[in-house]
Every structure is written in C-alpha cells, then in structure tokens.
Write a protein that holds these residues in place. Structure first.
Motif, PDB file in Angstrom:
ATOM      1  N   UNK A   1      38.294  -9.489 -71.723  1.00  0.00           N
ATOM      2  CA  UNK A   1      38.278  -9.496 -70.251  1.00  0.00           C
ATOM      3  C   UNK A   1      39.455 -10.326 -69.748  1.00  0.00           C
ATOM      4  N   UNK A   2      39.611 -10.368 -68.448  1.00  0.00           N
ATOM      5  CA  UNK A   2      40.699 -11.152 -67.851  1.00  0.00           C
ATOM      6  C   UNK A   2      40.577 -12.626 -68.252  1.00  0.00           C
ATOM      7  N   UNK A   3      41.708 -13.253 -68.507  1.00  0.00           N
ATOM      8  CA  UNK A   3      41.717 -14.643 -68.954  1.00  0.00           C
ATOM      9  C   UNK A   3      40.993 -15.588 -68.007  1.00  0.00           C
ATOM     10  N   UNK A   4      41.009 -15.253 -66.717  1.00  0.00           N
ATOM     11  CA  UNK A   4      40.448 -16.179 -65.738  1.00  0.00           C
ATOM     12  C   UNK A   4      38.962 -15.930 -65.449  1.00  0.00           C
ATOM     13  N   UNK A   5      38.313 -15.020 -66.178  1.00  0.00           N
ATOM     14  CA  UNK A   5      36.907 -14.735 -65.891  1.00  0.00           C
ATOM     15  C   UNK A   5      36.054 -15.991 -66.014  1.00  0.00           C
ATOM     16  N   UNK A   6      36.292 -16.773 -67.060  1.00  0.00           N
ATOM     17  CA  UNK A   6      35.470 -17.960 -67.282  1.00  0.00           C
ATOM     18  C   UNK A   6      35.761 -19.077 -66.290  1.00  0.00           C
ATOM     19  N   UNK A   7      36.800 -18.893 -65.467  1.00  0.00           N
ATOM     20  CA  UNK A   7      37.143 -19.908 -64.462  1.00  0.00           C
ATOM     21  C   UNK A   7      36.529 -19.598 -63.102  1.00  0.00           C
ATOM     22  N   UNK A   8      35.882 -18.454 -62.977  1.00  0.00           N
ATOM     23  CA  UNK A   8      35.268 -18.093 -61.707  1.00  0.00           C
ATOM     24  C   UNK A   8      34.083 -19.020 -61.427  1.00  0.00           C
ATOM     25  N   UNK A   9      33.917 -19.448 -60.178  1.00  0.00           N
ATOM     26  CA  UNK A   9      32.843 -20.397 -59.849  1.00  0.00           C
ATOM     27  C   UNK A   9      31.455 -19.920 -60.271  1.00  0.00           C
ATOM     28  N   UNK A  10      31.150 -18.645 -60.054  1.00  0.00           N
ATOM     29  CA  UNK A  10      29.823 -18.147 -60.406  1.00  0.00           C
ATOM     30  C   UNK A  10      29.613 -18.183 -61.919  1.00  0.00           C
ATOM     31  N   UNK A  11      30.627 -17.797 -62.663  1.00  0.00           N
ATOM     32  CA  UNK A  11      30.538 -17.843 -64.127  1.00  0.00           C
ATOM     33  C   UNK A  11      30.215 -19.262 -64.578  1.00  0.00           C
ATOM     34  N   UNK A  12      30.930 -20.226 -64.057  1.00  0.00           N
ATOM     35  CA  UNK A  12      30.739 -21.617 -64.468  1.00  0.00           C
ATOM     36  C   UNK A  12      29.380 -22.159 -64.022  1.00  0.00           C
ATOM     37  N   UNK A  13      28.982 -21.785 -62.830  1.00  0.00           N
ATOM     38  CA  UNK A  13      27.674 -22.213 -62.335  1.00  0.00           C
ATOM     39  C   UNK A  13      26.560 -21.680 -63.240  1.00  0.00           C
ATOM     40  N   UNK A  14      26.699 -20.435 -63.660  1.00  0.00           N
ATOM     41  CA  UNK A  14      25.661 -19.832 -64.490  1.00  0.00           C
ATOM     42  C   UNK A  14      25.648 -20.399 -65.902  1.00  0.00           C
ATOM     43  N   UNK A  15      26.810 -20.710 -66.466  1.00  0.00           N
ATOM     44  CA  UNK A  15      26.835 -21.330 -67.785  1.00  0.00           C
ATOM     45  C   UNK A  15      26.152 -22.701 -67.732  1.00  0.00           C
ATOM     46  N   UNK A  16      26.335 -23.417 -66.656  1.00  0.00           N
ATOM     47  CA  UNK A  16      25.701 -24.728 -66.511  1.00  0.00           C
ATOM     48  C   UNK A  16      24.179 -24.622 -66.440  1.00  0.00           C
ATOM     49  N   UNK A  17      23.670 -23.448 -66.102  1.00  0.00           N
ATOM     50  CA  UNK A  17      22.220 -23.247 -66.081  1.00  0.00           C
ATOM     51  C   UNK A  17      21.598 -23.401 -67.472  1.00  0.00           C
ATOM     52  N   UNK A  18      22.424 -23.296 -68.496  1.00  0.00           N
ATOM     53  CA  UNK A  18      21.924 -23.440 -69.864  1.00  0.00           C
ATOM     54  C   UNK A  18      21.745 -24.898 -70.269  1.00  0.00           C
ATOM     55  N   UNK A  19      22.226 -25.820 -69.449  1.00  0.00           N
ATOM     56  CA  UNK A  19      22.165 -27.253 -69.772  1.00  0.00           C
ATOM     57  C   UNK A  19      20.728 -27.690 -70.048  1.00  0.00           C
ATOM     58  N   UNK A  20      20.567 -28.371 -71.166  1.00  0.00           N
ATOM     59  CA  UNK A  20      19.252 -28.895 -71.510  1.00  0.00           C
ATOM     60  C   UNK A  20      18.280 -27.869 -72.053  1.00  0.00           C
ATOM     61  N   UNK A  21      18.709 -26.623 -72.172  1.00  0.00           N
ATOM     62  CA  UNK A  21      17.819 -25.580 -72.675  1.00  0.00           C
ATOM     63  C   UNK A  21      17.966 -25.448 -74.190  1.00  0.00           C
ATOM     64  N   UNK A  22      17.156 -24.585 -74.774  1.00  0.00           N
ATOM     65  CA  UNK A  22      17.242 -24.321 -76.215  1.00  0.00           C
ATOM     66  C   UNK A  22      18.341 -23.335 -76.549  1.00  0.00           C
ATOM     67  N   UNK A  23      18.964 -22.745 -75.540  1.00  0.00           N
ATOM     68  CA  UNK A  23      19.929 -21.671 -75.767  1.00  0.00           C
ATOM     69  C   UNK A  23      21.326 -22.194 -76.095  1.00  0.00           C
TER      70      UNK A  23
END
Length: 278
Positions: A114-136
């Motif tokens: 995918x585009x290099x900047x996909x992981x820099x999008x605010x929504x992408x980063x916000x959603x990855x942070x949702x994994x914080x403290x989880x078992x995933x």
C-alpha cells in the motif's frame, strides 16, 4: 519442538485472493493437509495461521475457515493472526467482535503493498492504539525503507506488542544490507517489537546457499536477542526458495552452535509466551 508462527493456507474454492493473479507460482491451492504432512515430519507441533490478504469482504470468513480446520482432530492449528483494516472506520467494531474470539491471537495489515503513508494516517494510528493493553499482537510486514514507519508505530503504541515479519524483508537477492542493517538495529531498540525469523529463503537467489541468508538471520537475532525472536515457515511462500523441509533444515543449521535454551526460545518458547500457547 517447533511452533510455526507464520503459516498461510490457500483454498481458492473457499476464498478469493486477488493478489495471487500476479504471482503465478503461488496461484493455486495450498491446503492444510499438504502442509501438515510435511510439518509433522520436521517437528512442527503447533501453528498459527497468518492472514493471506483475501478479498476484504472475506476477512472474517477466512478466520472462520481456519477455525474450522483447527477443530478437526489432531490439527496443528492453535490460533490465527487475522487480517484487518485500521485505516477504516469499521475497525473499532471489528476489534470488538474479535475480542470475543479466543482463536484470534493478533492482527496484520500488510504495509508493503500500500502507499507508504497509510500507517501515518490519523485514523490508522488511532485504531492501532486501540490494541494497547490487549492480548492482541500486530504484525508489521514492511520493506527495509519502510522500517522507520514501523518504528513510528512502535513508539506511538508502546503497550502494543508488534511482530516484525520476515527479518524486515531484506533484499537478499540484491546482496543489500543497507539501509536494512541500520534500520533493524534501530527498531530492535524498541522493547515492544519482536522479530520473526521467516521468509528469507523467498528473498534469496534461486540457487541460494546457507551463507546467502546467514548474515540477515544472524544480524536480526543479534540485535533483538533470544527473548524477542520467533520462528515462522512462511509456507507456501517459502516454496519459492525450496520447501518447508529445506527452510527447517536451514534454520537448524544456522542455530547449530547455539545453546539448547536459545534454540528453544526461538523455535517454541517465545511463541508460547507471547501468544499464550500450550
């Protein structure tokens, strides 16, 4: 004992894989029975299925299909790393559904396609942070020049355990160690990142020898240390550089001089701990 943390299954009668049209060597079925017959011969006792970038509409169907196979008597399958789309609004609801499914151990969004900047999008980063403290866990599949973007994600979510696939996807065929070597040293400084010793035979020359892949595997283990490395077959992609038995034999040769404890950590112990496997 070996735990395979990176098994792909391809069943074209059950799921659609749009990307396979561009990879003729893999554009066919690679079924569980074929894998299991060889895996059991080489000492693989348990496996985690890695998502195969199916049609996005079939992401959850893929997980159900793998879980069905896991339910068969004597199955090696102990969990799934499921596909996800953190760049989409529906990720939060998707994550909530997976939290109720103990078979799902983590997620992956392939980033090198995918585009290099996909992981820099605010929504992408916000959603990855949702994994914080989880078992995933969250697998990172990036090219060497994209490793700094993986570092940014690891720094953004220090409470998420990231798994860096395929030794950081080095260009072994091109004998390139830079910027890969420096980037690997840098990302290894993040305690929440684990490296997966996998995939390298597919990136080597067709007539590769052990010394072709040795520098890449040894540097990865050296910078991450034995407590933060796991092993994966990357079957059937590994068949581009031999077969499953070839890669297992190469791995055993590469770690021949290591202590029994170090070997155990790489081949099974760390995976058992990270994904709570028995």
């Amino acid at each position: 004992m070996i735990i395979d943390t990176h098994l792909h299954l391809i069943d074209k009668s059950a799921l659609n894989y749009p990307w396979l049209a561009g990879v003729p060597a893999l554009d066919r079925d690679f079924l569980y029975a074929t894998y299991a017959a060889e895996a059991k011969r080489v000492g693989i006792a348990a496996s985690l299925h890695m998502e195969v970038d199916v049609d996005p509409a079939e992401i959850e169907l893929e997980t159900r299909e793998v879980a069905r196979l896991a339910g068969e008597p004597g199955s090696l399958l102990k969990g799934a790393i499921a596909a996800c789309r953190p760049e989409e609004e529906g990720f939060a609801a998707y994550l909530e559904r997976q939290e109720e499914n103990a078979f799902v151990k983590g997620f992956r969004r392939v980033l090198h396609v995918v585009a290099d900047d996909l992981s820099e999008q605010p929504l992408f980063r916000e959603n990855v942070k949702r994994l914080s403290g989880s078992r995933f866990t969250f697998d990172l599949c990036v090219l060497p020049h994209q490793i700094p973007k993986a570092i940014a994600l690891a720094d953004l979510a220090p409470d998420v355990r990231f798994i860096l696939d395929h030794c950081g996807v080095p260009d072994i065929k091109g004998h390139a160690e830079h910027p890969w070597r420096g980037h690997m040293t840098e990302i290894a400084r993040r305690p929440n990142v684990v490296a997966k010793i996998s995939g390298v035979v597919a990136y080597a020359e067709e007539d590769w020898a052990l010394d072709s892949i040795r520098p890449y595997v040894e540097h990865t283990i050296a910078v991450f240390g034995w407590d933060r490395v796991v092993w994966g077959s990357d079957w059937p992609v590994c068949t581009l550089g031999g077969n499953l038995s070839t890669w297992v034999a190469a791995t055993q040769a590469l770690i021949e001089g290591c202590s029994p404890q170090e070997r155990r950590k790489l081949l099974s112990g760390n995976a058992q701990r990270i994904w709570n496997l028995i």
